[in-house]
Design a protein around this motif. Structure first.
Motif, short mmCIF file in Angstrom:
data_model
loop_
_atom_site.label_atom_id
_atom_site.label_comp_id
_atom_site.label_asym_id
_atom_site.label_seq_id
_atom_site.Cartn_x
_atom_site.Cartn_y
_atom_site.Cartn_z
N LEU A 143 -7.54 3.49 -0.91
CA LEU A 143 -6.76 2.39 -0.62
C LEU A 143 -6.90 2.14 0.88
O LEU A 143 -6.31 1.23 1.32
N ARG B 25 1.10 4.06 -3.02
CA ARG B 25 0.88 5.47 -2.79
C ARG B 25 2.12 6.40 -3.00
O ARG B 25 2.07 7.44 -3.40
N ARG C 290 0.73 -1.14 0.13
CA ARG C 290 -0.09 0.13 0.06
C ARG C 290 0.77 1.37 0.09
O ARG C 290 0.53 2.05 -0.75
#
Length: 409
Positions: free
Chosen positions: A101, A88, A84
């Motif tokens: 997310l 990002r 994640r």
């Protein structure tokens, strides 16, 4: 449990599998096809609705998550914590659109419950960092999704652990077969250790600046390159994008911008991004070992530059390409598709030969057979392959499905 493969039964990339049980639904991956346009809404699987509990992303490659931005921001996204952060961190540089997310965190061996589904992640060896296979349990059925994996990377012990102690009593195994269109039954890919030795030999034979092109998100390859630099006494020069990706792993055992022997160079086009988007804190975070354009020529004979095409104008202006060399370390398909044509022309004009040193992020046919034998599913469903017709001759209990077809496990 009901299952529908939206995309993947006849192709690599764009994977999406929908599961329904107990009045709930989840999806495994939500990928962009390899030849797809992320803005093309016709590619988005029709999967919305109030009973959609989450999208579960196996790993941070765009062909597995690249259509998420078309979903409502209210749809939870389950993925690895480092995965994640990497997605990002990359998005501001790539301009990729993303939803929030937010959602559950996948961690090796730790089950999570999403509606009627219990999901147990298995960390795997792959060219994407923080990649997982997934055991899905619901309504007394057990389904295993291999995701993308291999057995010849720097985390190969994960593969050996899985085949030595596999999940048992599987009703269905969805198994990728990316290599089946590339290798014969008993052929194998070189390992990251093999690549390291080859890169070391290349660096020793290079008198000037060595340029090395790979994805910053291929953490194994960055580690391989760093180790080769250490063995040859060369400095590794990275850009701000690579520095941000390495930091996003959250793993201080992986090369970082402030390590000895690593320097940050900010290309002019990235400097424009920094100013425009006010990324000054990010730049400060990675400026401990920063170098500047006028230093490139002097450092060249003892440096390796993690190359980006946007650096070409900087390198020309720095006049640092005398006796330089170039290694391409990505999928050869990008060259065949013409994606890299402008860089190839740039190299040719300067008399610099391109050398290809690469290995796949996917398991060889031999390792796929070991994997399928160890997991011994009642049904093995091909996915993520351009050569699904080969499954019957290699594996037991093969059951073919079609994109868009609902079926009962």
């Amino acid at each position: 449990m009901k299952v529908r493969i939206h995309r993947g039964t006849q192709q690599i990339g764009g994977t999406c599998i929908e599961l329904a049980a107990g009045g709930d639904r989840i999806a495994l991956d939500f990928g962009l096809p390899l030849d797809g346009d992320a803005a093309d809404t016709s590619l988005v699987p029709e999967i919305g609705g109030g009973d959609l509990r989450a999208i579960v992303i196996s790993h941070p490659h765009i062909d597995h998550y690249g259509l998420l931005h078309h979903l409502s921001g209210k749809t939870p996204v389950a993925m690895g914590g480092a995965a994640r952060r990497i997605v990002r961190a990359a998005a501001p540089f790539t301009g990729q659109s993303l939803p929030s997310l937010d959602g559950p965190v996948l961690a090796h061996g730790k089950p999570i419950d999403i509606g009627a589904f219990r999901i147990t992640p298995y960390l795997v060896d792959h060219s994407a960092y923080d990649a997982y296979s997934l055991l899905i349990e619901a309504e007394g059925k057990r389904l295993f999704y291999s995701g993308d994996f291999r057995a010849h990377g720097r985390k190969a012990t994960l593969f050996e652990q899985l085949v030595a102690n596999p999940p048992r009593d599987l009703d269905v195994l969805f198994m990728e077969g990316s290599s089946l269109s590339r290798l014969g039954e008993d052929e194998a890919f070189p390992s990251e250790t093999d690549l390291e030795a080859e890169i070391v030999a290349h660096l020793k034979a290079t008198e000037g600046l060595a340029m090395f092109h790979t994805s910053a998100q291929n953490i194994d390859r960055v580690v391989t390159l760093y180790r080769a630099c250490k063995r040859t006494g060369r400095l590794l020069v990275i850009d701000l994008y690579t520095a941000a990706i390495l930091a996003a792993t959250g793993n201080r055992n992986i090369p970082q911008s402030d390590w000895p022997g690593i320097h940050l160079y900010l290309p002019k086009l990235q400097a424009i991004q920094v100013k425009k988007n006010e990324w000054f804190p990010l730049l400060r975070q990675h400026s401990a070992n920063r170098i500047y354009q006028e230093q490139l020529k002097e450092m060249g004979p003892r440096a390796v530059l993690l190359f980006r095409p946007l650096m070409r104008i900087d390198l020309d202006e720095a006049d640092c390409l005398d006796k330089a060399s170039f290694i391409y370390s990505q999928w050869a398909g990008y060259l065949e598709q013409g994606t890299y044509a402008s860089t190839e022309a740039w190299l040719k004009k300067r008399g610099i030969e391109m050398h290809q040193i690469h290995t796949s992020g996917h398991a060889s046919p031999r390792d796929l057979k070991r994997f399928a034998t160890a997991l011994a599913p009642r049904a093995l469903v091909p996915i993520h392959s351009f050569a699904t017709e080969r499954y019957d001759g290699l594996f037991d209990n093969v059951v073919y499905r079609r994109d868009g077809e609902w079926w009962q496990v």
